[in-house]
Design an enzyme around this catalytic site. Structure first.
Site, mmCIF file in Angstrom:
data_model
loop_
_atom_site.group_PDB
_atom_site.id
_atom_site.type_symbol
_atom_site.label_atom_id
_atom_site.label_comp_id
_atom_site.label_asym_id
_atom_site.label_seq_id
_atom_site.Cartn_x
_atom_site.Cartn_y
_atom_site.Cartn_z
ATOM 1 N N ASP A 1 28.856 -26.614 3.865
ATOM 2 C CA ASP A 1 27.727 -27.322 3.267
ATOM 3 C C ASP A 1 27.725 -27.110 1.742
ATOM 4 O OD1 ASP A 1 25.344 -28.821 3.394
ATOM 5 O OD2 ASP A 1 24.149 -26.990 3.329
ATOM 6 N N GLU B 1 21.985 -35.125 10.597
ATOM 7 C CA GLU B 1 21.388 -33.877 10.101
ATOM 8 C C GLU B 1 19.904 -33.911 10.442
ATOM 9 O OE1 GLU B 1 22.338 -32.260 5.894
ATOM 10 O OE2 GLU B 1 20.411 -33.266 5.658
ATOM 11 N N ARG C 1 15.697 -25.337 -3.811
ATOM 12 C CA ARG C 1 17.113 -25.096 -3.556
ATOM 13 C C ARG C 1 17.400 -23.603 -3.423
ATOM 14 N NH1 ARG C 1 17.114 -29.401 -2.103
ATOM 15 N NH2 ARG C 1 18.336 -31.208 -2.679
ATOM 16 N N SER D 1 22.777 -41.557 -2.094
ATOM 17 C CA SER D 1 24.099 -42.056 -2.486
ATOM 18 C C SER D 1 24.418 -43.385 -1.812
ATOM 19 C CB SER D 1 25.174 -41.024 -2.132
ATOM 20 O OG SER D 1 25.207 -40.799 -0.729
ATOM 21 N N TRP E 1 20.264 -28.196 -10.962
ATOM 22 C CA TRP E 1 20.584 -28.909 -9.715
ATOM 23 C C TRP E 1 21.218 -30.246 -10.058
ATOM 24 C CZ3 TRP E 1 18.256 -33.581 -7.920
ATOM 25 C CH2 TRP E 1 18.693 -33.970 -6.645
ATOM 26 N N HIS F 1 16.348 -40.380 -5.275
ATOM 27 C CA HIS F 1 16.148 -39.272 -4.328
ATOM 28 C C HIS F 1 14.667 -39.247 -3.970
ATOM 29 C CE1 HIS F 1 16.684 -35.316 -2.516
ATOM 30 N NE2 HIS F 1 17.980 -35.335 -2.784
ATOM 31 N N ASN G 1 22.493 -39.346 2.965
ATOM 32 C CA ASN G 1 21.077 -39.152 3.290
ATOM 33 C C ASN G 1 20.335 -40.406 3.731
ATOM 34 O OD1 ASN G 1 21.111 -36.439 2.957
ATOM 35 N ND2 ASN G 1 20.218 -36.427 0.901
HETATM 36 O O1 SFD Z 1 21.031 -33.864 -0.303
HETATM 37 C C1 SFD Z 1 26.740 -43.343 -18.496
HETATM 38 N N1 SFD Z 1 22.059 -37.133 -3.791
HETATM 39 C C2 SFD Z 1 22.434 -37.166 -2.466
HETATM 40 N N2 SFD Z 1 22.605 -38.294 -1.780
HETATM 41 C C3 SFD Z 1 23.118 -38.309 -0.526
HETATM 42 O O2 SFD Z 1 23.271 -39.395 0.080
HETATM 43 N N3 SFD Z 1 23.479 -37.131 0.095
HETATM 44 C C4 SFD Z 1 23.335 -35.907 -0.509
HETATM 45 O O3 SFD Z 1 23.766 -34.892 0.048
HETATM 46 C C5 SFD Z 1 22.686 -35.882 -1.777
HETATM 47 N N4 SFD Z 1 22.295 -34.688 -2.430
HETATM 48 C C6 SFD Z 1 22.365 -34.718 -3.845
HETATM 49 C C7 SFD Z 1 22.144 -35.935 -4.537
HETATM 50 C C8 SFD Z 1 22.060 -35.917 -5.929
HETATM 51 C C9 SFD Z 1 22.271 -34.722 -6.605
HETATM 52 C C10 SFD Z 1 22.157 -34.721 -8.083
HETATM 53 C C11 SFD Z 1 22.584 -33.543 -5.897
HETATM 54 C C12 SFD Z 1 22.619 -33.543 -4.518
HETATM 55 C C13 SFD Z 1 22.875 -32.292 -6.625
HETATM 56 C C14 SFD Z 1 21.604 -38.385 -4.442
HETATM 57 C C15 SFD Z 1 22.720 -39.296 -4.981
HETATM 58 O O4 SFD Z 1 23.736 -38.568 -5.560
HETATM 59 C C16 SFD Z 1 22.140 -40.287 -5.971
HETATM 60 O O5 SFD Z 1 21.085 -40.940 -5.320
HETATM 61 C C17 SFD Z 1 23.129 -41.346 -6.485
HETATM 62 O O6 SFD Z 1 24.271 -40.755 -7.008
HETATM 63 C C18 SFD Z 1 22.481 -42.246 -7.526
HETATM 64 O O7 SFD Z 1 23.407 -43.209 -7.956
HETATM 65 P P1 SFD Z 1 23.384 -43.818 -9.477
HETATM 66 O O8 SFD Z 1 24.513 -44.757 -9.574
HETATM 67 O O9 SFD Z 1 22.033 -44.284 -9.821
HETATM 68 O O10 SFD Z 1 23.640 -42.516 -10.415
HETATM 69 P P2 SFD Z 1 24.984 -41.626 -10.541
HETATM 70 O O11 SFD Z 1 25.789 -41.680 -9.303
HETATM 71 O O12 SFD Z 1 24.528 -40.285 -10.995
HETATM 72 O O13 SFD Z 1 25.826 -42.340 -11.709
HETATM 73 C C19 SFD Z 1 25.406 -42.417 -13.054
HETATM 74 C C20 SFD Z 1 26.561 -42.967 -13.865
HETATM 75 O O14 SFD Z 1 26.161 -43.298 -15.186
HETATM 76 C C21 SFD Z 1 27.108 -42.799 -16.110
HETATM 77 N N5 SFD Z 1 26.416 -42.645 -17.385
HETATM 78 N N6 SFD Z 1 27.729 -44.236 -18.715
HETATM 79 C C22 SFD Z 1 27.817 -44.777 -19.948
HETATM 80 N N7 SFD Z 1 26.968 -44.439 -20.978
HETATM 81 C C23 SFD Z 1 25.966 -43.529 -20.785
HETATM 82 N N8 SFD Z 1 25.138 -43.219 -21.808
HETATM 83 C C24 SFD Z 1 25.833 -42.941 -19.496
HETATM 84 N N9 SFD Z 1 24.977 -42.011 -18.962
HETATM 85 C C25 SFD Z 1 25.345 -41.845 -17.678
HETATM 86 C C26 SFD Z 1 27.605 -41.513 -15.460
HETATM 87 O O15 SFD Z 1 28.830 -41.064 -15.981
HETATM 88 C C27 SFD Z 1 27.735 -41.984 -14.017
HETATM 89 O O16 SFD Z 1 28.942 -42.697 -13.831
HETATM 90 S S1 SFD Z 1 21.202 -33.609 -1.693
HETATM 91 O O17 SFD Z 1 21.675 -32.243 -1.876
HETATM 92 O O18 SFD Z 1 19.977 -33.782 -2.380
HETATM 93 P P1 AMP Z 2 17.900 -31.889 0.500
HETATM 94 O O1 AMP Z 2 19.125 -31.105 0.829
HETATM 95 O O2 AMP Z 2 16.665 -31.057 0.318
HETATM 96 O O3 AMP Z 2 18.116 -32.889 -0.595
HETATM 97 O O4 AMP Z 2 17.560 -32.770 1.769
HETATM 98 C C1 AMP Z 2 18.384 -33.771 2.286
HETATM 99 C C2 AMP Z 2 17.525 -34.726 3.036
HETATM 100 O O5 AMP Z 2 16.756 -34.053 4.013
HETATM 101 C C3 AMP Z 2 16.523 -35.486 2.204
HETATM 102 O O6 AMP Z 2 16.401 -36.754 2.765
HETATM 103 C C4 AMP Z 2 15.239 -34.696 2.370
HETATM 104 O O7 AMP Z 2 14.091 -35.472 2.165
HETATM 105 C C5 AMP Z 2 15.351 -34.227 3.808
HETATM 106 N N1 AMP Z 2 14.699 -32.936 4.043
HETATM 107 C C6 AMP Z 2 15.033 -31.741 3.522
HETATM 108 N N2 AMP Z 2 14.235 -30.762 3.992
HETATM 109 C C7 AMP Z 2 13.368 -31.353 4.832
HETATM 110 C C8 AMP Z 2 12.279 -30.879 5.639
HETATM 111 N N3 AMP Z 2 11.934 -29.593 5.652
HETATM 112 N N4 AMP Z 2 11.606 -31.784 6.363
HETATM 113 C C9 AMP Z 2 11.947 -33.090 6.355
HETATM 114 N N5 AMP Z 2 12.959 -33.591 5.625
HETATM 115 C C10 AMP Z 2 13.657 -32.744 4.880
#
Ligand code: SFD
Ligand code: AMP
Length: 632
Positions: A354, A126, A251, A444, A220, A391, A62
């Site tokens: 997807d 995208e 979602r 990510s 989620w 996010h 993203n």
């Molecule tokens: O679009 C302990 N994110 C998405 N990012 C993208 O680039 N593309 C996507 O397609 C993404 N989508 C998405 C995303 C997130 C989620 C939840 C969904 C979908 C369903 C965002 C990224 O995933 C997110 O920004 C990063 O992963 C953040 O990285 P970080 O490192 O801050 O968090 P992490 O990866 O979740 O890792 C956490 C770690 O900590 C560990 N942990 N370890 C020891 N002791 C404890 N007490 C702990 N508690 C946690 C975990 O095990 C893990 O290793 S989209 O659909 O929105």
């Molecule tokens: P999402 O699957 O909703 O997590 O979206 C993935 C990425 O697309 C994130 O960067 C969102 O901010 C962006 N996004 C999702 N829907 C929209 C929308 N309707 N308009 C603009 N950005 C969007």
């Protein structure tokens, strides 16, 4: 407790967490550490190959700026984040991540992550900033690189060790390590370090999920992240920021499939059953949230809000018009039946992939409900609130800006301290990813890039402060294992292990926390609305819950993990309520609505709200910090 062995580990840099940010830090710190004789140790409660938010895979990257080819500038991204967060972002941090992220994405590709390309070999976008990937194995690929780098430098990774909290130096001047326990064996761990990087992700199940008995745990955000970053930072005495900026994604309903590809790639419309396209019909509402409501892209919370208004008016359910979007995309092939069929197949497989790349359960739900996306629309809904500052939320630690940006634009000098970037207000305690606040939309790729930057900064800091601080660890083992001790003493007192007058099992505790948050802090049940009076009452009830946290009981290490996860959630909850209470306006409708201060007040509240806990005095303090932009 007598059976629990104590394991003591001494290192230079301790990375807690094994997610995107932690893997980035491990990669970079191993490189710089090996050159400079700095030992790095990583501890994950799970296994980095499949831990954290990316465990199941992702279907998009993203954050990709594409500024090498001059397509976008770093300032463009800074403005995008400013707009999406209704004006509240640390632009030095956002800029810093943006300038590093493209190189990270290129590394992912080099390591084997398939990024979609078009017939000319260019990445398939995208939206403006998002790239499509075949990302089921994303985390496996990324963690392999991190593990190889760690191995190459002779560093150590501890898997399945849950970190409870920080160890502070005896004089209280810096962080000195962390403590935790194995989630498989009866082992208690003490990690002593010169610096610590906190990267344990965000939090889920602080609020009551929409699915309770019938689908408990479904959400989620991945159930593995439970507020450990926030707890760690609170207990270290680090300042937190933007704790009010929760994230509520919209979602596909009930299995939480992503919508980004539908909105941005497939150009789909969302409608409500009774009201039409809510983004068009309710456009006038956006005037109330100017200037952000009137600029593009419309902030995520405002997009949520317009849909919520339809639901509140009884016009739901909301639907994603998948069949219409697919028909529109295939339209130009209609004259050629063969090409049309091929295009339809391609769109259909993209639609399923997807979900299969990152939310397999949504594909199963579609199959079980006889949904073919090219034939009929699917329900979408707002989820429950989560804490994910990487996010479209904003919560996390308040960290120092990159020193070389000091003086740029109108950035404030107070964003910079310690001579290094990404250090919290506690010397030696660094943070990245969800553990860092006010730097949203890193996702990510940006979290990994920020992790790399932070790992390097932490090594630099260690070389300048190269001593292992003295610390006191007495009492930590007793504290960590107290739930086991309490259970052992009292088990057998009642006929059902789950109900006992002398202890409280972690699930019960979690339900109480969720009910409280849902009803008083603006969860699903209260339509995401709260007020001063509700927050104050919520805090009173939270005090009782805190007292009862002392009575958590654990039958084994699995229960013990649940106990501490819920204690972490409880502190995340408190930071959240206190910050909502302090900010006397509504800035992010669609995330939460302060019903007693229903308007945005730019004059008084276009600022960060920072929170800090003094554990000795058991007192919170809150303050406003001005926003200094890096560019116009
Ligand atoms: O679009 C302990 N994110 C998405 N990012 C993208 O680039 N593309 C996507 O397609 C993404 N989508 C998405 C995303 C997130 C989620 C939840 C969904 C979908 C369903 C965002 C990224 O995933 C997110 O920004 C990063 O992963 C953040 O990285 P970080 O490192 O801050 O968090 P992490 O990866 O979740 O890792 C956490 C770690 O900590 C560990 N942990 N370890 C020891 N002791 C404890 N007490 C702990 N508690 C946690 C975990 O095990 C893990 O290793 S989209 O659909 O929105
Ligand atoms: P999402 O699957 O909703 O997590 O979206 C993935 C990425 O697309 C994130 O960067 C969102 O901010 C962006 N996004 C999702 N829907 C929209 C929308 N309707 N308009 C603009 N950005 C969007």
């Amino acid at each position: 407790m007598a059976n629990f062995q104590t394991v003591e580990v001494t290192t230079d840099l301790l990375i807690v967490g094994g997610g995107m940010a932690a893997c980035g830090a491990a990669l970079e710190a191993s490189y710089w550490g090996k050159k400079n004789g700095v030992k790095v140790t990583l501890v994950d409660k799970a296994v980095p190959d499949r831990s954290g938010a990316v465990a199941m895979g992702l279907s998009a990257i993203n954050q990709y700026i594409n500024y090498g080819k001059g397509v976008n500038s770093l300032e463009d991204y800074v403005r995008y984040v400013r707009q999406d967060l209704m004006g509240v972002s640390r632009e030095d941090l956002v800029y810093n991540i943006a300038r590093h992220v493209d190189g990270t994405v290129h590394l992912f590709e080099k390591w084997g992550l398939p990024i979609w390309t078009d017939e000319n070999g260019n990445y398939v976008n995208e939206g403006r900033w998002q790239l499509m990937i075949n990302g089921e194995s994303y985390k496996v690929i990324v963690s392999e690189a991190a593990k190889n780098a760690m191995k190459d430098a002779g560093n150590e990774i501890f898997e399945r060790v849950f970190i409870i909290g920080p160890i502070m130096s005896s004089d209280g001047s810096r962080v000195a390590g962390a403590y935790g326990f194995s989630t498989r064996e009866e082992k208690f761990y003490i990690f002593k370090a010169k610096a610590v990087m906190c990267a344990m992700g965000g939090a889920v199940h602080v609020f009551k999920p929409r699915s309770t008995g019938e689908g408990l745990g479904r959400s989620w955000y991945p159930p593995f992240n439970s507020g450990s970053s926030t707890y760690f930072e609170i207990m270290a005495g680090a300042e937190l920021t933007c704790q009010e900026i929760r994230f509520i994604p919209v979602r596909f309903k009930d299995a939480y499939g992503p919508v980004g590809a539908w909105f941005l790639l497939f150009k789909s419309r969302a409608i409500s059953a009774g009201g039409g396209e809510y983004m068009a019909v309710r456009k006038a509402e956006l005037n109330n949230w100017a200037p952000y409501g009137l600029a593009k892209p419309i902030p995520a919370n405002l997009r949520n809000y317009l849909g919520m208004l339809d639901v509140e008016a009884g016009l739901g359910p909301l639907y994603m018009e998948t069949h219409e979007a697919i028909a529109n995309l295939a339209k130009q092939y209609e004259g050629d039946p063969k090409a049309f069929k091929k295009k339809m197949k391609e769109l259909e497989s993209e639609a399923w992939e997807d979900f299969l790349d990152m939310t397999i359960s949504q594909a199963i739900l579609w199959a079980s409900m006889n949904i073919a996306p090219e034939e009929k629309h699917s329900e979408i809904a707002a989820c429950e609130p989560y804490f994910i500052g990487s996010h479209s939320g904003g919560s996390g630690g308040w960290v120092s800006g990159p020193p070389d940006l000091k003086g740029k634009g109108k950035l404030l000098d107070e964003y910079f301290w310690g001579g290094v970037g990404n250090m919290t207000t506690v010397p030696g305690l660094f943070a990245a990813g969800d553990a860092t606040g006010a730097s949203s939309h890193k996702f990510s790729s940006g979290s990994f890039a920020e992790g790399r930057y932070t790992g390097k900064q932490a090594v630099k800091w260690i070389l300048e402060h190269n001593s292992l601080p003295a610390c006191e660890t007495a009492g930590l083992k007793e504290k960590a294992l107290a739930p086991i001790e309490l259970y052992e003493k009292n088990k057998g007192f009642s006929t059902d292990d789950d109900y006992n007058p002398n202890y409280l099992k972690p699930f019960m505790f979690m339900f109480r926390l969720q009910k409280l948050m849902d009803e008083y802090a603006g969860g699903v049940v209260s339509g995401f609305k709260t007020s001063k009076a509700l927050c104050e009452r919520g805090l009173e009830l939270l005090e009782f819950l805190k007292e009862d946290a002392e009575k958590l009981g654990a039958a084994n290490v699995y229960d013990l993990e649940r106990c501490w996860e819920n204690t972490h959630r409880m502190w995340q909850a408190e930071a959240h309520i206190r910050t909502i209470l302090f900010r006397e306006e509504t800035r992010w409708p669609g995330y939460y609505f302060r019903a007693d201060t229903p308007k945005m007040d730019n004059q008084n509240w276009l600022c960060f709200v920072n929170a800090k806990y003094d554990s000795k005095a058991a007192q919170w303090s809150m303050r406003k910090v001005p926003i200094g932009p890096i560019c116009d």
